[in-house]
Motif scaffolding. Sequence first.
Motif, PDB file in Angstrom:
ATOM      1  N   ILE A   9      32.390  80.917 107.345  1.00  0.00           N
ATOM      2  CA  ILE A   9      33.835  80.771 107.199  1.00  0.00           C
ATOM      3  C   ILE A   9      34.155  79.394 106.634  1.00  0.00           C
ATOM      4  N   GLY A  10      34.748  79.376 105.440  1.00  0.00           N
ATOM      5  CA  GLY A  10      35.235  78.138 104.842  1.00  0.00           C
ATOM      6  C   GLY A  10      36.596  77.817 105.440  1.00  0.00           C
ATOM      7  N   TYR A  92      33.766  73.313 107.077  1.00  0.00           N
ATOM      8  CA  TYR A  92      35.058  72.714 106.739  1.00  0.00           C
ATOM      9  C   TYR A  92      34.952  72.086 105.359  1.00  0.00           C
ATOM     10  N   ILE A  93      35.845  72.502 104.463  1.00  0.00           N
ATOM     11  CA  ILE A  93      35.881  71.981 103.097  1.00  0.00           C
ATOM     12  C   ILE A  93      37.274  71.399 102.896  1.00  0.00           C
ATOM     13  N   SER A  94      37.328  70.087 102.760  1.00  0.00           N
ATOM     14  CA  SER A  94      38.608  69.390 102.750  1.00  0.00           C
ATOM     15  C   SER A  94      38.758  68.489 101.533  1.00  0.00           C
ATOM     16  N   GLU A 117      29.164  72.392 109.252  1.00  0.00           N
ATOM     17  CA  GLU A 117      29.156  71.527 108.061  1.00  0.00           C
ATOM     18  C   GLU A 117      30.549  70.939 107.883  1.00  0.00           C
ATOM     19  N   LEU A 118      30.608  69.700 107.404  1.00  0.00           N
ATOM     20  CA  LEU A 118      31.869  69.035 107.101  1.00  0.00           C
ATOM     21  C   LEU A 118      31.741  68.446 105.704  1.00  0.00           C
ATOM     22  N   LEU A 137      34.621  84.022 103.622  1.00  0.00           N
ATOM     23  CA  LEU A 137      36.046  84.062 103.961  1.00  0.00           C
ATOM     24  C   LEU A 137      36.531  82.623 103.940  1.00  0.00           C
ATOM     25  N   PHE A 138      37.808  82.409 103.565  1.00  0.00           N
ATOM     26  CA  PHE A 138      38.329  81.038 103.543  1.00  0.00           C
ATOM     27  C   PHE A 138      39.694  80.998 104.222  1.00  0.00           C
TER      28      PHE A 138
END
Length: 196
Positions: A9-10, A92-94, A117-118, A137-138
């Motif tokens: 999951i993103g 987590y993609i920020s 993951e960060l 999924l995001f």
Amino acid sequence: MKPERTLIIGIDIDGTVTEPSSIVPLMNESFGKHLRYEDCFAYNLATVYNITEEAFADWLDKNGERLYDEAPVHGTADAVLRNWYHQHRLVYISAREARHRDVTLNWFSRYQIPYHELDLIGSHDKLAAARKWRVDLFLEDRLENALQLSEDLEIPILLFDTPYNQGTLPELVHRVYSWEQVDTLVKSWPIKHILR
């Protein structure tokens, strides 16, 4: 081979895991305005506050650390993410910059929000990172990101409802109103069948 229901999951952070309205009081304080969260009709707050892009970038450069430290959790995000942690892979993609890693990790620790993951990419273009982590999924609050990710990756996107992301959504982008609703949808995987 991953277990049948394990998902990668993103997850966006700001406005998704953090309360979307949390930036408004700080912007009001800095720019002498009295806007409400409901007045934020555009994701680009330079437009909303009638300031230049440069002024907003400068403000974020000076106030990002405080913003990221003080933001409250969005609804029950912390509880839902803790429940998901042992079953799904949380990536987590920020758009936050890498220099904000410590304040981000401290915030995650304070609210006991788990992660696998960060990835702080320093850009709103999350496509390459989502591809790299092979997300299924995001979860997102920015409409432009939701549209790009759903179109290019052909994956479901759960878009948290905000004043700044209104508009018609394509089939793979589903508007959600709470973390409880997101949890229900994830438990009902595959989401593609729900979105039709």
